[in-house]
Design an enzyme around this catalytic site. Structure first.
Site, PDB file in Angstrom:
ATOM      1  N   ASP A 409      45.114  12.954  11.241  1.00 13.24           N
ATOM      2  CA  ASP A 409      44.818  11.820  11.970  1.00 13.24           C
ATOM      3  C   ASP A 409      43.552  10.897  11.541  1.00 13.24           C
ATOM      4  O   ASP A 409      42.491  11.845  11.056  1.00 13.24           O
ATOM      5  CB  ASP A 409      44.607  12.140  13.334  1.00 13.24           C
ATOM      6  CG  ASP A 409      44.682  10.652  14.395  1.00 13.24           C
ATOM      7  OD1 ASP A 409      44.931   9.769  13.837  1.00 13.24           O
ATOM      8  OD2 ASP A 409      43.769  10.856  15.162  1.00 13.24           O
ATOM      9  N   THR A 411      41.463   8.586  13.819  1.00 20.86           N
ATOM     10  CA  THR A 411      40.403   8.336  14.855  1.00 20.86           C
ATOM     11  C   THR A 411      40.458   9.323  15.557  1.00 20.86           C
ATOM     12  O   THR A 411      41.339  10.046  16.166  1.00 20.86           O
ATOM     13  CB  THR A 411      41.124   7.043  15.818  1.00 20.86           C
ATOM     14  OG1 THR A 411      41.697   5.843  14.852  1.00 20.86           O
ATOM     15  CG2 THR A 411      40.127   6.757  16.949  1.00 20.86           C
ATOM     16  N   LYS A 792      54.525  10.296  11.881  1.00 19.56           N
ATOM     17  CA  LYS A 792      53.705  11.462  11.583  1.00 19.56           C
ATOM     18  C   LYS A 792      54.222  12.799  11.266  1.00 19.56           C
ATOM     19  O   LYS A 792      54.219  13.675  10.361  1.00 19.56           O
ATOM     20  CB  LYS A 792      52.551  11.509  12.469  1.00 19.56           C
ATOM     21  CG  LYS A 792      51.425  10.342  12.558  1.00 19.56           C
ATOM     22  CD  LYS A 792      50.381  10.745  13.481  1.00 19.56           C
ATOM     23  CE  LYS A 792      49.321   9.653  13.464  1.00 19.56           C
ATOM     24  NZ  LYS A 792      48.283   9.648  14.385  1.00 19.56           N
ATOM     25  N   ASN A 815      48.796  11.670  20.513  1.00 21.70           N
ATOM     26  CA  ASN A 815      49.458  11.282  19.742  1.00 21.70           C
ATOM     27  C   ASN A 815      49.895  12.021  18.459  1.00 21.70           C
ATOM     28  O   ASN A 815      50.825  11.864  17.593  1.00 21.70           O
ATOM     29  CB  ASN A 815      49.432   9.726  19.451  1.00 21.70           C
ATOM     30  CG  ASN A 815      48.042   9.595  18.898  1.00 21.70           C
ATOM     31  OD1 ASN A 815      47.040  10.548  19.020  1.00 21.70           O
ATOM     32  ND2 ASN A 815      47.749   8.549  17.898  1.00 21.70           N
TER      33      ASN A 815
END
Length: 1089
Positions: A409, A411, A792, A815
């Site tokens: 990921d 962020t 993802k 997430n």
């Protein structure tokens, strides 16, 4: 107290939950009547008692044994134990098998019981006994959590955990609001607001609550944390219920003196427990290979048994028949074929040590040691957050040394997830240039945040002169959000935001004079340039991953109704009025510039509504909100109606800086031939800029191909492909229907950037996924932007399925959970977004830079140690067992053992167990610093070079060769050797002891040669095991034990005579000494090579 219960919930969320309950019916909907246990008990709803333990006192032994005997090796040895109880086929005592088996089962059982009791049972029991107040017979009574039932009304106090899933009835706060923290549910540490229905908000009096008889009809138990659909029936009226009216188990009540709620779901039916299901068990590639090899070994064992059984049949027919008159067969044997049949099973018992029973336990002990090394690594400790690295599983350590693909990921993983308002575009003008000095807001704004930094004086001047567009822009930031404000003391505001982005935007508006002060269910109060203004909050149109925007509809003090919206530019630009075209182009240029700087962007817009428009839309909104079926879809459609023809105000840009050491970590991992893919929901330009910032993309890359398209057909017509087709042809990339295929040779460095729309078009299409994957894998760097959490996981699954490579996913937010669970190895970053990712992970730490140490040091060492352990383990067992096979040809295939039964029992659990464990836990080939300086050392694990089928056959070949030497040299020497007085030395005892001693010495010397890193523990275990062997040998061959236990110790004579016998052998056979010296020297040279 709060911290301790926080820890209790922490354990409940990550443990594998075993819930046993009787289900008598399929629940399609739930009916709950308040304060009526008799009615609710008819439906047999679950109680609030949580039993997360796997065992209890009664079930532990049978359940644990059942689980352990699901291991093929344990079942195999149980079968051998049964065979050994049959006198006709067993030449070994039963304890030679039962002692190792019981030891293995006992160690595993103790470990399971300890884990279950300490980390699970105690936690669940302490939570079950936590006190709670509930209404019973017109009074408040104190009761334990476990005794709460569906339909009870309970009272919660500030900083208390919610005991069950509750319908909020009333609160001590105005407008029946209450504030909760949901970190244990969704990983978000911010506070959220919940509100009761207005009709129940006045039920605060205990008498009223005790007499409340409303009935709730709602959805059955499920794991959807952000959704609840139900209806309250009370006083001949019905009222729709939503997630905003619910308090879920695991939340903590904050900033609220007290509240009361009706229990809807209890115990295992709560959404917390519905989300705490069994975690998918992950196995390493070495585990899978070991299972295959054990089956091969078993097949080899059967072949040896067949060969020796055939030899027995031939010998009994040709030779044994001659002795029938004075040495008849034991009953029930009556012919040579039946004798061969019994001989087969006898040899299966004798040769059973070729399948090592202690292998699995030894592997678990080694893995446990490796996990502790990770937990104890001070160089992976973050002092700023006081967070240590944690190995949350013990089964994947060596897999860390074989990773080929990392999916990250952006962020909060590559970046710090601490947002700062950096730039903005308002009415076509860009703000945010950086002169030397930051602006001083405190001189004119006493409510300014002193930590906020902004450098462009022109924006402050625009605010001061009263530019309408600038004021409206800042007004959107102060009103369109879900931030909670808490005033610690006069003039000191603390914002609790659901995301760092939102907090940064509200803080920016605050510093420029538009200060958000407080909110109620119906109002939002701000201070605009020092003047208090209260807006009536008419509606909130929530943000979600599908809408990618949020809106509020407010009425200002003058009575004007306006909709304010903020969201992703790709979504919001589609809903603008046509007159915004020119401004939209200018703002788009600014957005591209901001994204090129690696900033996160949002667009802002508004729409004026007439009273008639509002009333008509509000009626449709209330109808959708009250719907009991397809409520979410209806609300989305109503939201879509009002969010049209908006006027663009501008855009914001916030900065999320890279974490320390990210570029260096990615560079080192790339040198280790690890491919890193970044999967992010950000804009394409932002993703590219971050790629350059963290050195995934470099200036020496020849091309960056950007691939997008919402459908397969559209992508096949993409201008990107046609524009770059000539270059691709020159690089041996060929096109088929517009899709790039993998080149046979890639002599240039290329990067590909894939969008979420492309992934939907290709990764979800079975006929296109291969081309999609091969295209991406042909490139040095891959970044997927605008992807959803599901996409993802889809990308990770695609690589797992087709590349047969070890994958690692790393993320920090809720997430990222699906991606973390899908990969072979999941790593959670304990950052700004709670602990949801950590709870779903296999390993966790606080900084991305620690990943290089986890893989290149701990992972590589774990893989190296496990491979060396397995090679030596199989070697020593084959060297030990194959001696029996050779002896069979010289004992008439009678299933006579070479070694005495005590040596057979103690060989694997005493004489050779500790040295190999020491090597498996402590061994190193190079120091840790060299592992980081030379990343290429990582590649053998990726190529699986250190332990594979070829290495396995080399090990067993070496073991067989050793067994040949160990058997035939003593046999050749002793068969014709005599003592000084002429008495032959060719007796069974001398041969057995000589062979056993040579075996222990040889395997001890072998592990000494194999050990690359010596510690005091290695010295103690290796030489101590040798000393232990000789101590036990002299003790067991002494006349004292024979005199005490003549039936158990059959060997006669003084142990002191045995060294004299060995000396006599060596003195009369100098060639034996020379041969052993040559063997050891050759062994030493081969190991050094």
């Amino acid at each position: 107290m709060v911290y301790r219960w926080h820890q209790n919930y922490f354990y409940i969320l990550y443990i594998s939950v075993y819930i046993s309950e009787f289900v008598f019916f399929t629940e399609e909907e739930r009916r709950v009547r308040a304060n009526d246990r008799e009615y609710n008990e008819k439906f047999q709803y679950a109680s609030n008692c949580i039993m997360t333990s796997k065992y209890n006192i009664i079930t532990f032994l049978p359940v644990n044994l059942f689980e352990q005997f699901q291991e093929v090796a344990n079942t195999y040895f149980l079968f051998l134990l049964i065979l050994q109880l049959i006198p006709q086929i067993s030449s070994l005592s039963w304890f030679t098998t039962i002692v190792p088996l019981v030891l293995v089962l006992s160690i595993t059982a103790v470990k399971d019981a300890t884990d279950d009791y300490v980390t699970i049972f105690q936690q669940s029991q302490s939570i079950n006994k936590y006190p709670i107040l509930f209404f019973h017979f017109l009074s408040l009574q104190k009761e334990k959590w476990m005794n709460v039932r569906v339909g009870d009304i309970i009272k919660l106090e500030n900083n208390q955990f919610v005991a069950a899933d509750l319908l909020l009835l009333s609160s001590s706060e105005p407008h029946s609001l209450c504030y909760i923290e949901t970190a244990e549910l969704d990983g978000e540490t911010n506070m959220k607001v919940r509100q009761s229905l207005s009709v129940t908000s006045e039920l605060g009096d205990p008498n009223n609550l005790a007499q409340f008889d409303g009935e709730v009809l709602c959805e059955p138990p499920n794991n959807k944390l952000d959704r609840f659909c139900g209806t309250l029936y009370w006083k001949d009226c019905k009222y729709p219920l939503s997630n905003q009216n619910m308090l879920l188990r695991g939340c903590v009540l904050r900033n609220t003196e007290s509240c009361c709620g009706l229990v809807i779901f209890a115990g295992p039916d709560t959404k917390l427990m519905q989300n705490s299901g069994r975690t998918k068990f992950k196995r390493t590639s070495i585990d899978r290979l070991m299972n295959t090899l054990v089956l091969w070994i078993f097949g080899f064992l059967v072949c040896m048994g067949v060969i020796l059984a055939i030899g027995n049949a031939v010998w009994e027919k040709e030779v044994g028949a001659l002795f029938q008159s004075f040495l008849p067969w034991d009953p029930p044997v009556d012919n040579f074929l039946f004798s061969a049949f019994l001989s087969f099973w006898s040899y299966v018992i004798i040769l059973n040590t070729v399948v090592p029973i202690s292998l699995y336990v030894s592997v678990e002990v080694i893995r446990l040691g490796h996990s502790y090394f990770i937990n104890w690594d001070r160089r992976m400790f973050c002092s700023r957050s006081n967070t240590a690295a944690e190995a949350r599983t013990t089964t994947l350590n060596e897999e860390l040394g074989q990773v080929e693909y990392i999916f990250s990921d952006k962020t909060g993983t590559l970046t710090q997830n601490i947002m700062t308002f950096n730039k903005c575009s308002i009415n076509g003008r860009a703000y945010g240039e950086k002169p030397v000095q930051p602006l001083d807001f405190s001189a004119w704004n006493p409510l300014a945040d002193r930590d906020f930094c902004f450098y462009d004086q022109s924006l402050l001047e625009a605010v001061m002169v009263g530019e309408p567009a600038v004021h409206e822009f800042l007004r959107v930031l102060s009103l369109c959000h879900t931030v909670m404000s808490e005033e610690k003391r006069e003039g000191v505001l603390v914002y609790k935001a659901q995301s760092p982005d939102e907090g940064a935007l509200v803080t920016a508006a605050r510093n420029f004079g538009f200060v958000f002060r407080s909110r109620t269910p119906g109002t939002v109060t701000t201070h605009e340039l020092g003047k208090a203004v209260t807006y009536t909050l008419l509606a909130i149109l929530d943000f979600n991953n599908i809408r990618k925007r949020m809106s509020v509809i407010v009425r200002n003090p003058e009575g004007r109704i306006r909709l304010y919206c903020k969201g992703a530019d790709t979504v919001l630009f589609e809903r603008l009025h046509s007159c915004n075209h020119e401004l939209m182009n200018i703002t788009s240029d600014h957005l591209n510039e901001y994204a090129g700087d690696g900033l996160r962007t949002l667009a802002l817009a508004y729409r004026d509504l007439s009273e008639e428009q509002w009333e008509a839309w509000a009626e449709r909104f209330r109808g959708a909100d009250k719907a009991t079926d397809c409520r979410d879809d209806r609300l989305a459609a109503v939201y879509e109606e009002i969010e049209q023809d908006m006027m663009l105000l501008g855009a914001t840009a916030v900065e999320d800086k890279l974490q320390d050491g990210v570029p260096e970590t990615i560079a080192i991992l790339s040198l280790a031939n690890i491919k890193i893919w970044v999967l992010t929901g950000d804009k394409q330009e932002t993703a590219v800029n971050i790629g350059y910032s963290c050195k995934m993309l470099t200036d020496d890359m020849t091309e960056i191909f950007i691939v997008n398209g919402h459908t397969v057909q559209r992508n096949q017509e993409s201008e990107c492909w046609s524009r770059h087709a000539p270059e691709m042809e020159g690089r041996k990339l060929r096109l088929r229907d517009g899709v790039v295929l993998v080149p046979l040779e890639m002599d240039v460095e290329v990067m590909v950037l894939l969008t979420g729309s492309l992934i939907r078009a290709h990764a979800l299409e079975a006929d296109m996924e291969r081309e999609f994957l091969e295209t991406a894998c042909a490139c040095r760097a891959v970044i997927c932007c605008r992807v959803t959490p599901l996409q993802k996981a889809l990308v990770v699954e695609l690589v797992k399925r087709h590349k047969k490579a070890v994958t690692l996913a790393i993320g920090d937010g809720a997430n990222d959970v699906s991606m973390i669970k899908t990969a072979h190895i999941g790593v959670g970053i304990s950052g700004q977004e709670g602990i949801q990712a950590v709870l779903a992970s296999d390993y966790s730490f606080s900084q991305f830079r620690f990943l290089q140490r986890l893989l290149l040091v701990h992972g590589r060492w774990s893989y190296l140690r496990m491979c060396r352990f397995l090679c030596y383990f199989f070697y020593k067992n084959f060297a030990f067992t194959m001696v029996h096979f050779w002896f069979g040809f010289f004992c008439g295939f009678s299933a006579q053992t070479v070694y005495d039964q005590y040596f057979i029992t103690l060989y694997n659990i005493v004489y050779t167990s500790l040295p190999v464990l020491a090597m498996g836990i402590f061994d190193q080939d190079v120091p840790e610093q060299r592992s980081l300086e030379y990343p290429k050392l990582y590649e053998p694990g990726q190529l699986n070079l250190l332990f594979n089928k070829r290495e396995f056959f080399i090990c067993i070949a070496q073991g067989i060769y050793t067994s040949v030497v160990l058997f035939f040299i003593p046999y050749g020497v002793l068969s014709h050797a005599t003592q000084s007085n002429g008495v032959p030395l060719a007796d069974y005892q001398t041969f057995a002891v000589t062979t056993a001693t040579a075996l222990v010495i040889v395997v001890s010397v072998q592990i000494a040669l194999d050990t690359g890193y010596w510690t005091a523990i290695n010295h103690f275990f290796i030489w101590g095991s040798l000393g232990t062997y000789f101590t036990i040998l002299f003790a067991m061959h002494s006349s004292i034990l024979f005199n005490i236990f003549p039936k158990q110790f059959h060997f006669l004579g003084e142990s002191a005579l045995w060294p004299n016998c060995v000396a006599a052998i060596l003195n009369r056979n100098p060639h034996l000494i020379m041969f052993l010296e040559d063997v050891l020297q050759a062994q030493f040279i081969s190991n050094n090579i």
